[in-house]
Design an enzyme around this catalytic site. Structure first.
Site, PDB file in Angstrom:
ATOM      1  N   ASP A  34       1.028 -46.941 -67.659  1.00 47.27           N
ATOM      2  CA  ASP A  34       0.214 -45.925 -66.990  1.00 47.27           C
ATOM      3  C   ASP A  34      -0.727 -45.322 -68.030  1.00 47.27           C
ATOM      4  O   ASP A  34      -0.463 -45.424 -69.229  1.00 47.27           O
ATOM      5  CB  ASP A  34       1.096 -44.823 -66.369  1.00 47.27           C
ATOM      6  CG  ASP A  34       0.419 -44.104 -65.210  1.00 47.27           C
ATOM      7  OD1 ASP A  34       0.784 -44.346 -64.036  1.00 47.27           O
ATOM      8  OD2 ASP A  34      -0.509 -43.293 -65.472  1.00 47.27           O
ATOM      9  N   ARG A  89      -7.986 -44.322 -46.060  1.00 48.03           N
ATOM     10  CA  ARG A  89      -7.775 -45.168 -47.249  1.00 48.03           C
ATOM     11  C   ARG A  89      -9.130 -45.544 -47.850  1.00 48.03           C
ATOM     12  O   ARG A  89      -9.270 -45.677 -49.062  1.00 48.03           O
ATOM     13  CB  ARG A  89      -7.026 -46.437 -46.876  1.00 48.03           C
ATOM     14  CG  ARG A  89      -5.599 -46.222 -46.366  1.00 48.03           C
ATOM     15  CD  ARG A  89      -4.998 -47.562 -45.999  1.00 48.03           C
ATOM     16  NE  ARG A  89      -3.634 -47.484 -45.503  1.00 48.03           N
ATOM     17  CZ  ARG A  89      -3.319 -47.412 -44.202  1.00 48.03           C
ATOM     18  NH1 ARG A  89      -4.259 -47.372 -43.278  1.00 48.03           N
ATOM     19  NH2 ARG A  89      -2.045 -47.383 -43.831  1.00 48.03           N
ATOM     20  N   HIS A 176      -5.597 -53.892 -43.953  1.00 46.90           N
ATOM     21  CA  HIS A 176      -4.642 -52.778 -43.978  1.00 46.90           C
ATOM     22  C   HIS A 176      -5.383 -51.468 -43.706  1.00 46.90           C
ATOM     23  O   HIS A 176      -5.624 -50.665 -44.594  1.00 46.90           O
ATOM     24  CB  HIS A 176      -3.959 -52.741 -45.351  1.00 46.90           C
ATOM     25  CG  HIS A 176      -2.911 -51.681 -45.485  1.00 46.90           C
ATOM     26  ND1 HIS A 176      -1.830 -51.579 -44.645  1.00 46.90           N
ATOM     27  CD2 HIS A 176      -2.780 -50.669 -46.385  1.00 46.90           C
ATOM     28  CE1 HIS A 176      -1.084 -50.568 -45.023  1.00 46.90           C
ATOM     29  NE2 HIS A 176      -1.643 -49.982 -46.071  1.00 46.90           N
TER      30      HIS A 176
HETATM   31  N1  LIG Z   1      -1.004 -51.472 -49.835  1.00 52.31           N
HETATM   32  C1  LIG Z   1      -0.203 -50.620 -49.251  1.00 52.31           C
HETATM   33  O1  LIG Z   1       0.426 -50.936 -48.236  1.00 52.31           O
HETATM   34  C2  LIG Z   1      -0.036 -49.260 -49.817  1.00 52.31           C
HETATM   35  C3  LIG Z   1      -0.898 -48.814 -50.773  1.00 52.31           C
HETATM   36  N2  LIG Z   1      -0.743 -47.585 -51.354  1.00 52.31           N
HETATM   37  C4  LIG Z   1      -1.679 -47.245 -52.426  1.00 52.31           C
HETATM   38  O2  LIG Z   1      -1.022 -47.449 -53.686  1.00 52.31           O
HETATM   39  C5  LIG Z   1      -1.664 -46.644 -54.685  1.00 52.31           C
HETATM   40  C6  LIG Z   1      -0.604 -45.938 -55.524  1.00 52.31           C
HETATM   41  O3  LIG Z   1       0.141 -45.043 -54.741  1.00 52.31           O
HETATM   42  P1  LIG Z   1       1.227 -44.062 -55.427  1.00 52.31           P
HETATM   43  O4  LIG Z   1       2.065 -44.787 -56.387  1.00 52.31           O
HETATM   44  O5  LIG Z   1       1.852 -43.289 -54.338  1.00 52.31           O
HETATM   45  O6  LIG Z   1       0.220 -43.109 -56.250  1.00 52.31           O
HETATM   46  P2  LIG Z   1       0.557 -42.179 -57.514  1.00 52.31           P
HETATM   47  O7  LIG Z   1      -0.581 -41.217 -57.626  1.00 52.31           O
HETATM   48  O8  LIG Z   1       1.927 -41.653 -57.433  1.00 52.31           O
HETATM   49  O9  LIG Z   1       0.492 -43.213 -58.738  1.00 52.31           O
HETATM   50  C7  LIG Z   1      -0.699 -43.789 -59.177  1.00 52.31           C
HETATM   51  C8  LIG Z   1      -0.619 -43.894 -60.685  1.00 52.31           C
HETATM   52  O10 LIG Z   1      -1.781 -44.569 -61.154  1.00 52.31           O
HETATM   53  C9  LIG Z   1      -2.079 -44.026 -62.430  1.00 52.31           C
HETATM   54  N3  LIG Z   1      -3.453 -44.345 -62.778  1.00 52.31           N
HETATM   55  C10 LIG Z   1      -4.600 -43.742 -62.360  1.00 52.31           C
HETATM   56  N4  LIG Z   1      -5.653 -44.327 -62.951  1.00 52.31           N
HETATM   57  C11 LIG Z   1      -5.179 -45.320 -63.722  1.00 52.31           C
HETATM   58  C12 LIG Z   1      -5.777 -46.286 -64.568  1.00 52.31           C
HETATM   59  N5  LIG Z   1      -7.104 -46.326 -64.739  1.00 52.31           N
HETATM   60  N6  LIG Z   1      -4.979 -47.161 -65.211  1.00 52.31           N
HETATM   61  C13 LIG Z   1      -3.631 -47.118 -65.050  1.00 52.31           C
HETATM   62  N7  LIG Z   1      -3.009 -46.219 -64.276  1.00 52.31           N
HETATM   63  C14 LIG Z   1      -3.768 -45.341 -63.613  1.00 52.31           C
HETATM   64  C15 LIG Z   1      -1.833 -42.534 -62.280  1.00 52.31           C
HETATM   65  O11 LIG Z   1      -1.643 -41.915 -63.541  1.00 52.31           O
HETATM   66  C16 LIG Z   1      -0.583 -42.535 -61.402  1.00 52.31           C
HETATM   67  O12 LIG Z   1       0.591 -42.428 -62.185  1.00 52.31           O
HETATM   68  C17 LIG Z   1      -2.628 -45.746 -53.916  1.00 52.31           C
HETATM   69  O13 LIG Z   1      -3.949 -46.274 -54.008  1.00 52.31           O
HETATM   70  C18 LIG Z   1      -2.129 -45.803 -52.480  1.00 52.31           C
HETATM   71  O14 LIG Z   1      -3.140 -45.553 -51.531  1.00 52.31           O
HETATM   72  C19 LIG Z   1       0.266 -46.751 -50.984  1.00 52.31           C
HETATM   73  C20 LIG Z   1       1.170 -47.140 -50.017  1.00 52.31           C
HETATM   74  C21 LIG Z   1       1.071 -48.412 -49.339  1.00 52.31           C
HETATM   75  O1  LIG Z   2      -1.493 -44.585 -45.743  1.00 54.40           O
HETATM   76  C1  LIG Z   2      -1.698 -44.616 -46.977  1.00 54.40           C
HETATM   77  O2  LIG Z   2      -2.621 -44.016 -47.551  1.00 54.40           O
HETATM   78  C2  LIG Z   2      -0.779 -45.446 -47.814  1.00 54.40           C
HETATM   79  C3  LIG Z   2      -0.638 -46.743 -47.161  1.00 54.40           C
HETATM   80  O3  LIG Z   2      -1.486 -47.612 -47.257  1.00 54.40           O
HETATM   81  C4  LIG Z   2       0.468 -46.893 -46.213  1.00 54.40           C
HETATM   82  O4  LIG Z   2       1.460 -46.150 -46.284  1.00 54.40           O
HETATM   83  O5  LIG Z   2       0.360 -47.775 -45.354  1.00 54.40           O
END
Ligand SMILES: NC(=O)C1=CN([C@@H]2O[C@H](COP(=O)(O)OP(=O)(O)OC[C@H]3O[C@@H](n4cnc5c(N)ncnc54)[C@H](O)[C@@H]3O)[C@@H](O)[C@H]2O)C=CC1
Ligand SMILES: O=C([O-])CC(=O)C(=O)O
EC number: 1.1.1.37
Length: 315
Positions: A34, A89, A176
């Site tokens: 991170d 999103r 998504h």
């Molecule tokens: N594809 C899917 O189905 C889903 C996607 N997501 C997405 O996943 C992502 C992460 O979600 P969370 O873990 O809940 O967020 P979070 O905010 O808890 O963690 C994200 C981490 O990324 C780090 N970060 C930010 N910029 C960075 C960089 N340049 N290099 C390295 N690390 C960096 C931050 O310091 C933070 O620790 C979000 O974009 C969210 O929308 C979330 C749920 C489902």
């Molecule tokens: O809804 C959001 O922002 C995170 C996500 O993609 C999910 O939970 O499906």
């Protein structure tokens, strides 16, 4: 034989959960990366201290240096920002595109042979950016969304039919986002298709429509409840299922955001389709037959992904 190495780029809510699950399932050694100083190291130490109690063997480390990606077999990317209530999103596109470019460069330099799973939103577009920035072959980089959306659909169906979640299969295709396509016709309880279950009086078409919409809104429902971020337990479980399929050459048929060029009449973009995941990464795109309504919904979803790709191209 040396253990596999799973690197997690982004050690936030999903990254930390991924690390714990990878440890509990003994998928290999875990490296949390991170930009926040001390945070990945702290989470790594905390999880390592759970290992004597849980009885798993893994080296769990944290780093702020991309060089720590060297030797990774699998990289799961969650770096970036998550949405808050009132946001879509798609609002994350600008900031997370920059992050994907940085992460892609780190992968290219340190672990170009890894299998990469992108989770960062807006998902289908971000996996495309990450693929270009990393230079990885398209078969070695996929997005996680379909497994999660399908798990939500399966969970809601299991609740409706009062059956075990283990017996419910379901597919959600497309991007998504709000236009994702939960496929009722390809959803079943122990092989009995949902349309037949409706005929058998287990549910009604109206109730299934409500479940389809709740699935589409699944992410937003959790964002609305949490208020400070988005879902992380089920997203982490979903990506671990994909990593496991690759590491153990399981040849699982899972819906993933994969690069589709030719199948489904598409000419080269990342979008959610069923694929076979094994040691070769995406070994096959599975082209299922869609009826007129399903095809129209899929086309609409592809158009939404294309529109975001056009925005990214201009950034
Ligand atoms: N594809 C899917 O189905 C889903 C996607 N997501 C997405 O996943 C992502 C992460 O979600 P969370 O873990 O809940 O967020 P979070 O905010 O808890 O963690 C994200 C981490 O990324 C780090 N970060 C930010 N910029 C960075 C960089 N340049 N290099 C390295 N690390 C960096 C931050 O310091 C933070 O620790 C979000 O974009 C969210 O929308 C979330 C749920 C489902
Ligand atoms: O809804 C959001 O922002 C995170 C996500 O993609 C999910 O939970 O499906």
């Amino acid at each position: 034989m040396a253990r596999n190495k799973i690197s997690l780029v982004g050690a936030g809510n999903i990254g930390g959960t991924l690390a714990l699950l990878a440890g509990l399932k003994e998928l290999g050694d875990v490296m949390l990366f991170d930009i926040a100083e001390g945070m990945p190291q702290g989470k790594a130490l905390d999880i390592a201290q759970a290992s004597p109690i849980e009885g798993f063997n893994a080296n769990v480390t944290g780093s702020n240096d991309y060089a720590a990606l060297a030797g990774s077999d699998v990289v799961i990317v969650t770096a970036g920002v998550a949405r808050k209530p009132g946001m879509s999103r798609d609002d994350l596109i600008g900031i997370n595109t920059n992050v994907m470019n940085q992460v892609g460069a780190g992968i290219k330099e340190n672990c170009p042979d890894a299998f990469v799973i992108c989770i960062t939103n807006p998902l289908d577009v971000m996996v495309g950016v990450l693929q270009k920035a990393s230079g990885l072959p398209t078969s070695k980089i996929v997005g996680m969304a379909g497994v999660l959306d399908s798990a939500r659909f399966r969970y809601f169906l299991a609740e409706e039919f009062a059956v075990s979640v283990e017996d419910v299969t379901a597919f959600v295709l497309g991007g998504h986002g709000d236009t994702m396509v939960p496929l009722v016709r390809y959803s079943a309880v122990a092989g009995i298709p949902v349309p037949d279950l409706i005929k058998m009086g287990w549910s009604s078409a109206e109730k299934i429509d409500e479940i389809v919409q709740r699935t589409r809104d699944g992410g937003a429902e959790i964002v609305g409840l949490l208020k400070t971020g988005s879902a992380f337990y089920a997203p982490a479980s979903s990506a671990i299922e994909m990593a496991d399929a690759y590491l153990k050459d399981k040849k699982r048929l899972l819906p993933c955001a994969a690069y589709v060029d030719g199948a489904y009449g598409l000419d080269g973009l990342y979008v959610g389709v069923p694929v076979i995941l094994g040691a070769g990464g995406v070994e096959r795109i599975v082209e299922i037959e869609l009826n007129e309504d399903e095809q129209a919904m899929f086309d609409r979803s592809v158009s939404a992904v294309r529109a975001l790709n056009e925005i990214v191209a201009k950034l």
